[in-house]
Motif scaffolding. Structure first.
Motif, mmCIF file in Angstrom:
data_model
loop_
_atom_site.group_PDB
_atom_site.id
_atom_site.type_symbol
_atom_site.label_atom_id
_atom_site.label_comp_id
_atom_site.label_asym_id
_atom_site.label_seq_id
_atom_site.Cartn_x
_atom_site.Cartn_y
_atom_site.Cartn_z
ATOM 1 N N VAL A 205 -36.583 7.259 -27.997
ATOM 2 C CA VAL A 205 -35.390 6.841 -28.527
ATOM 3 C C VAL A 205 -33.859 6.724 -29.194
ATOM 4 C CG1 VAL A 205 -35.191 8.902 -30.661
ATOM 5 C CG2 VAL A 205 -37.660 9.259 -29.298
ATOM 6 N N GLY A 206 -33.796 7.299 -28.099
ATOM 7 C CA GLY A 206 -32.335 7.038 -27.649
ATOM 8 C C GLY A 206 -31.982 5.388 -27.502
ATOM 9 N N ALA A 207 -33.150 4.498 -27.309
ATOM 10 C CA ALA A 207 -32.888 3.163 -27.203
ATOM 11 C C ALA A 207 -32.951 2.662 -28.038
ATOM 12 C CB ALA A 207 -34.652 2.368 -26.301
ATOM 13 N N ALA A 208 -33.305 3.456 -29.593
ATOM 14 C CA ALA A 208 -33.659 2.891 -30.628
ATOM 15 C C ALA A 208 -32.346 2.044 -31.209
ATOM 16 C CB ALA A 208 -34.666 3.795 -31.336
ATOM 17 N N GLY A 209 -31.236 3.445 -30.103
ATOM 18 C CA GLY A 209 -29.415 2.944 -31.414
ATOM 19 C C GLY A 209 -29.366 1.665 -30.641
ATOM 20 N N LEU A 329 -42.328 21.939 -26.749
ATOM 21 C CA LEU A 329 -40.536 21.844 -26.157
ATOM 22 C C LEU A 329 -40.060 20.090 -25.734
ATOM 23 C CD1 LEU A 329 -37.852 23.431 -24.693
ATOM 24 C CD2 LEU A 329 -39.769 23.832 -22.810
ATOM 25 N N VAL A 330 -41.793 19.509 -25.856
ATOM 26 C CA VAL A 330 -41.259 17.717 -25.376
ATOM 27 C C VAL A 330 -41.063 17.275 -26.911
ATOM 28 C CG1 VAL A 330 -42.875 15.434 -25.170
ATOM 29 C CG2 VAL A 330 -42.912 17.779 -23.767
ATOM 30 N N LEU A 331 -41.685 17.757 -27.679
ATOM 31 C CA LEU A 331 -41.100 17.267 -28.947
ATOM 32 C C LEU A 331 -39.223 17.292 -29.175
ATOM 33 C CD1 LEU A 331 -44.448 17.941 -30.901
ATOM 34 C CD2 LEU A 331 -42.728 15.714 -29.945
ATOM 35 N N ILE A 332 -39.182 18.811 -28.975
ATOM 36 C CA ILE A 332 -38.235 19.211 -29.050
ATOM 37 C C ILE A 332 -36.688 18.822 -28.237
ATOM 38 C CG2 ILE A 332 -36.340 21.224 -29.166
ATOM 39 C CD1 ILE A 332 -38.912 22.665 -29.901
ATOM 40 N N VAL A 333 -36.886 18.654 -27.525
ATOM 41 C CA VAL A 333 -36.162 17.643 -26.540
ATOM 42 C C VAL A 333 -35.991 16.597 -26.300
ATOM 43 C CG1 VAL A 333 -35.406 17.360 -23.824
ATOM 44 C CG2 VAL A 333 -36.575 19.412 -24.407
ATOM 45 N N ALA A 334 -37.066 15.919 -26.389
ATOM 46 C CA ALA A 334 -37.068 14.274 -26.738
ATOM 47 C C ALA A 334 -36.474 13.913 -28.430
ATOM 48 C CB ALA A 334 -38.143 13.966 -25.991
ATOM 49 N N GLY A 335 -37.081 15.152 -28.815
ATOM 50 C CA GLY A 335 -36.310 14.463 -30.674
ATOM 51 C C GLY A 335 -34.823 14.689 -30.579
ATOM 52 N N GLY A 336 -34.517 15.946 -29.845
ATOM 53 C CA GLY A 336 -32.771 16.475 -29.885
ATOM 54 C C GLY A 336 -32.412 15.444 -28.722
#
Length: 371
Positions: A205-209, A329-336
């Motif tokens: 997700v961060g690499a999209a930046g 929790l994976v969705l929360i941490v990865a998305g956030g």
């Protein structure tokens, strides 16, 4: 120039808010002393003999027992020395201030010092603690309070072990009733795959930046990050609701009351992440990047990092399987965390863009030849 300054200010504000939220995270942890996860499963198997209108269950991942008395008469929960400890009935709930259990059960660790008036042999002194015929309490008879696992679990940690069958005595008038239950040690899961999944999700997700803002790929990346942040926010809301249901909340009113008192910050961050994700899906200015970074930081801190023990504990404080809680929790941490990375990268890239200034000489009209 002004736009660049605003973007830099956004970066500074994001960093400051993230730092502030990080410092405030311990205060935002879940209310009371309910565990975020445990390797011990406490279950109530029933009442002996059964009493219509009298129900008991384990709540908060087994940290407390909850008794509800709809019989229309008073019943008493008996303390550790055989003394009256709690009285529950039509007139509400009372605790005996002379019972040592009143103080020992105030914390999950059972480490509250006993005051001088605590005397199980003294006549009860009842103190009203609730208007309704419902009470929740820590009970050491249904808990494992040692620092290490039971000997059988330490010798064979690959399978579940029965720690004990426990009973809590209750007095119904002149009759004795027993709350019966079990305490089991459950092997904890391997946390490594869940950490890997959360880390890979964060990096993806961060690499999209890294994709240039303003381009077709960059705009699509912004919308994708917004969608994943909203998904993480929705997962946070579901996890918060699960925790409240596991804590014993009943009905819409009870759930809302619990959310607004004990789960307000995780709930707000989940809803805020959904809103910020929708904003990124609908718009493409630098303000959307800032919203992604801020909402992602709040989501990761308040709803993600405060629940990380779910990865490594067998029993999660939710009414469904612990595996489902780990997926949330994976969705929360990865998305956030991913939204923080993507938003900050996009803001940083935008702050490095040098605006093109018009050439004053080119703007001056040349004199007409006839002049």
């Amino acid at each position: 120039m002004i736009a660049a300054l605003l973007r830099r200010a956004g970066l500074v504000a994001t960093a400051a808010l993230v730092t502030l939220l990080a410092l405030a995270t311990p205060a935002a942890a879940h209310g009371a002393d309910a565990p975020d996860g445990t390797d011990y499963r406490t279950e109530v198997t029933g009442l002996t003999p059964a009493r219509p209108g009298l129900t008991v269950r384990a709540v908060e991942a087994g940290a407390r027992l909850e008794l509800v008395n709809r019989t229309g008469r008073d019943v008493e929960v008996i303390g550790y020395s055989g003394e009256p400890y709690l009285r529950v009935g039509p007139g509400g709930t009372y605790e005996n201030s002379r019972s040592p259990a009143t103080y020992l059960n105030r914390t999950l660790a059972g480490d509250t010092p006993l005051p001088p008036e605590a005397d199980p042999a003294a006549p009860p002194e009842w103190r009203r603690i609730a208007d309704e015929p419902r009470v929740r309490w820590h009970d050491q008879r249904a808990l494992w309070r040692e620092s290490g696992p039971p000997a059988r679990a330490a010798a064979d940690p690959t399978r579940a072990h029965r720690v004990r069958d426990w009973t809590v005595p209750v007095r119904d008038g002149t009759e004795q009733v027993e709350i019966r239950g079990t305490l089991d040690w459950v092997p904890p899961p391997d946390a490594y795959p869940w950490w890997v999944a959360a880390t890979l999700g964060f990096l993806a997700v961060g690499a999209a930046g890294l994709l240039p803002a303003g381009s077709v790929a960059g705009d699509r990346a912004l919308r994708a990050v917004g969608a994943l942040l909203a998904l993480g926010g929705a997962a946070a809301v579901v996890l918060v609701l699960g925790r409240e249901l596991d804590a014993g909340a009943e009905g819409v009113g009870g759930v809302l009351a619990g959310l607004l008192t004990g789960q307000i910050w995780p709930l707000l961050t989940g809803l805020g992440a959904i809103a910020a994700g929708g904003y990124a899906l609908a718009r493409r200015p630098a303000a959307a990047d800032f919203a992604l970074a801020l909402a992602g930081a709040c989501l990761a801190l308040f709803a993600g990092f405060t629940n990380l023990s779910v990865f490594s504990r067998a029993v999660a404080p939710v009414p469904w399987s612990a595996t489902a809680a780990r997926v949330l929790l994976v969705l929360i941490v990865a998305g956030g965390a991913g939204a923080v990375g993507a938003g900050v990268l996009r803001l940083h890239a935008a702050s490095r863009v040098t605006p093109v200034r018009p050439d004053p000489a080119a703007a001056t009209p040349e004199p007409h030849p006839s002049a």
